[in-house]
Scaffold this motif. Structure first.
Motif, PDB file in Angstrom:
ATOM      1  N   VAL A   1       6.411 -12.031   1.782  1.00 55.52           N
ATOM      2  CA  VAL A   1       7.036 -10.832   1.218  1.00 55.52           C
ATOM      3  C   VAL A   1       6.110 -10.221   0.167  1.00 55.52           C
ATOM      4  CG1 VAL A   1       9.403 -11.563   1.640  1.00 55.52           C
ATOM      5  CG2 VAL A   1       8.313 -12.170  -0.486  1.00 55.52           C
ATOM      6  N   ILE A   2       6.283  -8.929  -0.080  1.00 54.09           N
ATOM      7  CA  ILE A   2       5.512  -8.214  -1.085  1.00 54.09           C
ATOM      8  C   ILE A   2       6.452  -7.830  -2.218  1.00 54.09           C
ATOM      9  CG2 ILE A   2       4.106  -6.191  -1.558  1.00 54.09           C
ATOM     10  CD1 ILE A   2       3.386  -6.168   1.426  1.00 54.09           C
ATOM     11  N   LEU A   3       6.064  -8.182  -3.449  1.00 57.04           N
ATOM     12  CA  LEU A   3       6.838  -7.837  -4.633  1.00 57.04           C
ATOM     13  C   LEU A   3       6.140  -6.688  -5.355  1.00 57.04           C
ATOM     14  CD1 LEU A   3       7.516 -11.420  -6.000  1.00 57.04           C
ATOM     15  CD2 LEU A   3       9.006 -10.049  -4.580  1.00 57.04           C
ATOM     16  N   GLU A   4       6.921  -5.659  -5.718  1.00 58.88           N
ATOM     17  CA  GLU A   4       6.367  -4.479  -6.381  1.00 58.88           C
ATOM     18  C   GLU A   4       7.077  -4.247  -7.701  1.00 58.88           C
ATOM     19  OE1 GLU A   4       7.184  -0.214  -5.095  1.00 58.88           O
ATOM     20  OE2 GLU A   4       5.205  -0.619  -4.230  1.00 58.88           O
ATOM     21  N   CYS A   5       6.316  -3.832  -8.718  1.00 59.41           N
ATOM     22  CA  CYS A   5       6.879  -3.572 -10.042  1.00 59.41           C
ATOM     23  C   CYS A   5       7.860  -2.409  -9.969  1.00 59.41           C
ATOM     24  CB  CYS A   5       5.757  -3.266 -11.026  1.00 59.41           C
ATOM     25  SG  CYS A   5       6.343  -2.927 -12.687  1.00 59.41           S
TER      26      CYS A   5
ATOM     27  N   ASN B   1       5.748  10.366 -13.427  1.00 61.11           N
ATOM     28  CA  ASN B   1       5.257  10.885 -14.697  1.00 61.11           C
ATOM     29  C   ASN B   1       3.768  10.630 -14.901  1.00 61.11           C
ATOM     30  OD1 ASN B   1       7.899  11.589 -15.206  1.00 61.11           O
ATOM     31  ND2 ASN B   1       8.338   9.713 -16.326  1.00 61.11           N
ATOM     32  N   LYS B   2       3.131   9.854 -14.028  1.00 60.87           N
ATOM     33  CA  LYS B   2       1.714   9.511 -14.101  1.00 60.87           C
ATOM     34  C   LYS B   2       1.353   8.763 -15.383  1.00 60.87           C
ATOM     35  CE  LYS B   2       0.776  11.624 -10.248  1.00 60.87           C
ATOM     36  NZ  LYS B   2       0.677  10.902  -9.037  1.00 60.87           N
ATOM     37  N   LYS B   3       2.290   7.976 -15.923  1.00 58.14           N
ATOM     38  CA  LYS B   3       1.987   7.171 -17.107  1.00 58.14           C
ATOM     39  C   LYS B   3       1.073   6.002 -16.747  1.00 58.14           C
ATOM     40  CE  LYS B   3       6.106   8.108 -19.823  1.00 58.14           C
ATOM     41  NZ  LYS B   3       7.283   7.543 -20.453  1.00 58.14           N
ATOM     42  N   SER B   4       1.311   5.392 -15.600  1.00 55.24           N
ATOM     43  CA  SER B   4       0.496   4.253 -15.197  1.00 55.24           C
ATOM     44  C   SER B   4      -0.527   4.694 -14.151  1.00 55.24           C
ATOM     45  CB  SER B   4       1.380   3.138 -14.629  1.00 55.24           C
ATOM     46  OG  SER B   4       2.031   3.587 -13.465  1.00 55.24           O
ATOM     47  N   THR B   5      -1.624   3.949 -14.056  1.00 61.84           N
ATOM     48  CA  THR B   5      -2.688   4.295 -13.124  1.00 61.84           C
ATOM     49  C   THR B   5      -2.461   3.720 -11.735  1.00 61.84           C
ATOM     50  OG1 THR B   5      -3.950   2.375 -13.848  1.00 61.84           O
ATOM     51  CG2 THR B   5      -4.383   4.461 -14.951  1.00 61.84           C
ATOM     52  N   GLY B   6      -1.502   2.801 -11.585  1.00 59.24           N
ATOM     53  CA  GLY B   6      -1.242   2.196 -10.295  1.00 59.24           C
ATOM     54  C   GLY B   6       0.079   1.477 -10.275  1.00 59.24           C
ATOM     55  N   ILE B   7       0.336   0.757  -9.192  1.00 60.04           N
ATOM     56  CA  ILE B   7       1.567  -0.009  -9.037  1.00 60.04           C
ATOM     57  C   ILE B   7       1.178  -1.457  -8.803  1.00 60.04           C
ATOM     58  CG2 ILE B   7       3.614  -0.360  -7.642  1.00 60.04           C
ATOM     59  CD1 ILE B   7       3.572   2.611  -7.023  1.00 60.04           C
ATOM     60  N   SER B   8       1.746  -2.355  -9.609  1.00 65.83           N
ATOM     61  CA  SER B   8       1.449  -3.780  -9.511  1.00 65.83           C
ATOM     62  C   SER B   8       2.189  -4.385  -8.322  1.00 65.83           C
ATOM     63  CB  SER B   8       1.878  -4.471 -10.806  1.00 65.83           C
ATOM     64  OG  SER B   8       1.745  -5.860 -10.680  1.00 65.83           O
ATOM     65  N   ARG B   9       1.461  -5.152  -7.492  1.00 69.48           N
ATOM     66  CA  ARG B   9       2.073  -5.815  -6.336  1.00 69.48           C
ATOM     67  C   ARG B   9       1.608  -7.261  -6.260  1.00 69.48           C
ATOM     68  NH1 ARG B   9       1.567  -1.040  -1.889  1.00 69.48           N
ATOM     69  NH2 ARG B   9       3.377   0.102  -2.604  1.00 69.48           N
ATOM     70  N   TYR B  10       2.517  -8.136  -5.846  1.00 67.47           N
ATOM     71  CA  TYR B  10       2.231  -9.545  -5.621  1.00 67.47           C
ATOM     72  C   TYR B  10       2.647  -9.903  -4.200  1.00 67.47           C
ATOM     73  CZ  TYR B  10       1.595 -10.498 -10.620  1.00 67.47           C
ATOM     74  OH  TYR B  10       1.134 -10.521 -11.913  1.00 67.47           O
ATOM     75  N   ILE B  11       1.952 -10.857  -3.593  1.00 67.94           N
ATOM     76  CA  ILE B  11       2.314 -11.372  -2.278  1.00 67.94           C
ATOM     77  C   ILE B  11       2.754 -12.812  -2.459  1.00 67.94           C
ATOM     78  CG2 ILE B  11       1.498 -11.945   0.027  1.00 67.94           C
ATOM     79  CD1 ILE B  11      -0.489  -9.663  -0.230  1.00 67.94           C
TER      80      ILE B  11
ATOM     81  N   CYS C   1       2.957  -7.373 -15.161  1.00 65.76           N
ATOM     82  CA  CYS C   1       2.416  -6.132 -14.594  1.00 65.76           C
ATOM     83  C   CYS C   1       1.172  -5.755 -15.387  1.00 65.76           C
ATOM     84  CB  CYS C   1       3.457  -5.019 -14.659  1.00 65.76           C
ATOM     85  SG  CYS C   1       2.823  -3.450 -14.051  1.00 65.76           S
ATOM     86  N   ARG C   2       0.042  -5.659 -14.718  1.00 59.75           N
ATOM     87  CA  ARG C   2      -1.202  -5.358 -15.421  1.00 59.75           C
ATOM     88  C   ARG C   2      -1.320  -3.886 -15.798  1.00 59.75           C
ATOM     89  NH1 ARG C   2      -4.858  -6.681 -10.211  1.00 59.75           N
ATOM     90  NH2 ARG C   2      -4.169  -4.941  -8.959  1.00 59.75           N
ATOM     91  N   TYR C   3      -0.469  -3.038 -15.246  1.00 56.74           N
ATOM     92  CA  TYR C   3      -0.492  -1.623 -15.602  1.00 56.74           C
ATOM     93  C   TYR C   3       0.444  -1.316 -16.767  1.00 56.74           C
ATOM     94  CZ  TYR C   3      -2.930  -1.355 -11.184  1.00 56.74           C
ATOM     95  OH  TYR C   3      -3.823  -1.550 -10.177  1.00 56.74           O
TER      96      TYR C   3
ATOM     97  N   GLU D   1      11.367  -7.074  -4.030  1.00 58.34           N
ATOM     98  CA  GLU D   1      10.822  -7.159  -2.679  1.00 58.34           C
ATOM     99  C   GLU D   1      10.871  -5.792  -2.008  1.00 58.34           C
ATOM    100  OE1 GLU D   1      12.051  -9.265   1.535  1.00 58.34           O
ATOM    101  OE2 GLU D   1      12.738 -10.151  -0.339  1.00 58.34           O
ATOM    102  N   ILE D   2       9.782  -5.429  -1.327  1.00 65.42           N
ATOM    103  CA  ILE D   2       9.734  -4.163  -0.578  1.00 65.42           C
ATOM    104  C   ILE D   2       9.478  -4.474   0.879  1.00 65.42           C
ATOM    105  CG2 ILE D   2       8.920  -2.812  -2.532  1.00 65.42           C
ATOM    106  CD1 ILE D   2       6.119  -2.892  -1.237  1.00 65.42           C
TER     107      ILE D   2
END
Length: 66
Positions: free
Chosen positions: A11-15, A24-34, A52-54, A63-64
């Motif tokens: 499964v993939i976990l997303e922040c 809002n473009k506050k963060s530069t990306g989306i943190s994901r874990y497998i 979350c590193r962002y 989970e997504i």
């Protein structure tokens, strides 16, 4: 053993906060874990508290679908 009959699935976990703030473009990306989960023990969606590193803090990662 058939591929669809496996008990443990990947499964993939997303922040969740980065996904909401991406408009809002506050963060530069989306943190994901497998990770893996047992399909029989946890049939519902998995939510874990990960770093979350962002956002630079521990947030809930949900989970997504692939």
């Amino acid at each position: 053993m058939a591929k669809g009959k496996d008990i443990r699935i990947r499964v993939i976990l997303e922040c969740t906060t980065c996904a909401r703030n991406s408009v809002n473009k506050k963060s530069t990306g989306i943190s994901r874990y497998i990770t893996q989960k047992n399909r029989h023990n946890t049939p519902s969606r998995l939510e874990l508290r990960k770093f979350c590193r962002y956002c630079y803090k521990h947030t809930i990662h949900g989970e997504i679908k692939k």
